[in-house]
Design a protein around this motif. Structure first.
Motif, PDB file in Angstrom:
ATOM      1  N   GLU A  90       0.873  -1.163   0.000  1.00 56.37           N
ATOM      2  CA  GLU A  90       0.000   0.000   0.000  1.00 56.37           C
ATOM      3  C   GLU A  90       0.912   1.215   0.000  1.00 56.37           C
ATOM      4  N   ARG A  94       1.497  11.477   2.311  1.00 56.46           N
ATOM      5  CA  ARG A  94       0.993  12.373   3.369  1.00 56.46           C
ATOM      6  C   ARG A  94       1.452  13.802   3.119  1.00 56.46           C
ATOM      7  N   GLY A  99      -3.424  10.262  11.659  1.00 58.63           N
ATOM      8  CA  GLY A  99      -3.534   8.812  11.752  1.00 58.63           C
ATOM      9  C   GLY A  99      -2.313   8.129  12.312  1.00 58.63           C
ATOM     10  N   SER A 100      -1.901   7.059  11.635  1.00 55.52           N
ATOM     11  CA  SER A 100      -0.844   6.211  12.191  1.00 55.52           C
ATOM     12  C   SER A 100       0.492   6.939  12.297  1.00 55.52           C
ATOM     13  N   TYR A 121       3.454   0.202   2.949  1.00 61.66           N
ATOM     14  CA  TYR A 121       2.972  -0.776   3.930  1.00 61.66           C
ATOM     15  C   TYR A 121       2.797  -2.099   3.197  1.00 61.66           C
ATOM     16  N   ASP A 175      -3.960  13.015   3.431  1.00 60.15           N
ATOM     17  CA  ASP A 175      -3.170  11.844   3.030  1.00 60.15           C
ATOM     18  C   ASP A 175      -4.063  10.917   2.220  1.00 60.15           C
ATOM     19  N   LYS A 177      -4.094   6.625   0.308  1.00 60.13           N
ATOM     20  CA  LYS A 177      -3.440   5.344   0.004  1.00 60.13           C
ATOM     21  C   LYS A 177      -3.797   4.944  -1.421  1.00 60.13           C
ATOM     22  N   ASP A 200     -12.829   6.502   1.144  1.00 61.81           N
ATOM     23  CA  ASP A 200     -12.434   5.358   1.980  1.00 61.81           C
ATOM     24  C   ASP A 200     -10.920   5.299   2.147  1.00 61.81           C
ATOM     25  N   SER A 201     -10.202   5.835   1.179  1.00 65.35           N
ATOM     26  CA  SER A 201      -8.743   5.660   1.189  1.00 65.35           C
ATOM     27  C   SER A 201      -7.990   6.997   1.247  1.00 65.35           C
ATOM     28  N   CYS A 202      -8.718   8.077   1.550  1.00 65.81           N
ATOM     29  CA  CYS A 202      -8.088   9.403   1.674  1.00 65.81           C
ATOM     30  C   CYS A 202      -8.475  10.020   3.013  1.00 65.81           C
ATOM     31  N   ARG A 203      -7.707  10.979   3.478  1.00 64.86           N
ATOM     32  CA  ARG A 203      -8.200  11.871   4.530  1.00 64.86           C
ATOM     33  C   ARG A 203      -8.485  13.216   3.879  1.00 64.86           C
ATOM     34  N   ARG A 219     -14.442   5.480  11.306  1.00 62.13           N
ATOM     35  CA  ARG A 219     -13.459   4.950  12.269  1.00 62.13           C
ATOM     36  C   ARG A 219     -13.668   5.556  13.648  1.00 62.13           C
TER      37      ARG A 219
END
Ligand code: UDP
Length: 253
Positions: A90, A94, A99-100, A121, A175, A177, A200-203, A219
């Motif tokens: 993945e 960013r 997040g992480s 990832y 960010d 993915k 679903d895959s962005c902020r 989340r």
């Protein structure tokens, strides 16, 4: 509906055999999962919005010469895509800490980064998709050095495009993915953007209010996810087709 061969079912999408060799049909489900599927729900209408939004972003990328797997949308929940060999990584880009990364490095969410940061990832649910270094990727053969260089270049082009498109409608791309796939053209291979690009895959944060318009709504239990995605679609002028707001019933002959 004609019987079709299911090729793969993931958490949010199903892949079916496509109408021609080298193609697949990608079906967007309403399922939402987070924290490696520990949190799950079915959210009516999410799949329709993500199908439409992913079409919008991927066709925009195709139009500016960033290759993607997207061919065309078929209906409200399905799109025709090129079949690719997915690279098991993945790729996260960013612009702002969240997040992480915020958790891992103790950098406050919302801190602007001095330059876009690209991370990899390993796609492995059993391991919880761990962050990996380029050294791991090369040493364990998940991708070659050439692939890595191409993946970083692709990811940064996607970032520039997506950041501009979102900023134009008052949304900050914090960010995102992407997944990248390999296609073969004769003896040559090429890497292209695959999977999906959606909230679903962005902020995505509203520039004015900071309101979250992405999967963090699910989340972190911040409200109605479909309302958030609908707002993104509305600002982009991308609302589900076939939605009519007739003020009274219309007789259809
Ligand atoms: N992301 C994703 N799928 C994943 C992990 C992350 O789409 O399996 C996206 C996520 O939505 C965010 C970006 O990648 O836009 C960075 O996610 P992060 O590493 O902060 O992980 P999180 O804390 O969101 O799980």
């Amino acid at each position: 509906m004609a019987r079709r061969k299911k090729i793969y079912e993931g958490k949010a999408k199903i892949l079916y055999e496509g109408p021609e060799p080298g193609t697949l049909v990608q079906y967007f489900k309403d399922d939402a999962t987070a924290f490696n599927a520990e949190k799950k729900d079915v959210i009516d209408g999410k799949g329709v919005l993500n199908n439409r939004l992913s079409e919008f972003f991927m066709s925009g990328l195709n139009a500016i010469g960033v290759p993607t797997h997207f061919i065309r949308r078929i209906n409200m929940r399905e799109q025709l895509i090129r079949s690719v060999e997915i690279i098991p990584l993945e790729v996260v880009v960013r612009n702002v800490a969240a997040g992480s990364m915020s958790k891992r490095l103790g950098i406050a969410e919302g801190t602007a980064l001095p330059r876009p940061i690209v991370e990899f990832y390993l796609k492995d649910d059993d391991l919880g998709d761990p962050l990996v270094a380029e050294e791991h990727i090369i040493a364990f053969g998940w991708a070659s050095q050439q692939d890595l260089d191409d993946m970083v270049a692709l990811a940064l082009r996607v970032n520039d495009f997506m950041s501009g498109v979102m900023m134009a409608v008052g949304i900050k791309l914090v960010d995102f993915k992407i997944e990248i796939g390999r296609i073969w053209e004769g003896d040559f291979q090429r890497l292209i953007v695959a999977d999906e690009i959606s909230p679903d895959s962005c902020r995505l944060w509203d520039v004015e209010s900071g309101q979250k318009l992405d999967k963090d709504v699910f989340r972190r239990d911040l409200g109605n996810l479909v309302d958030a995605y609908t707002e993104v679609a509305r600002r982009l002028g991308v609302l589900p087709t076939n939605v009519t707001h007739a003020s009274k019933p219309t007789l259809i002959n």
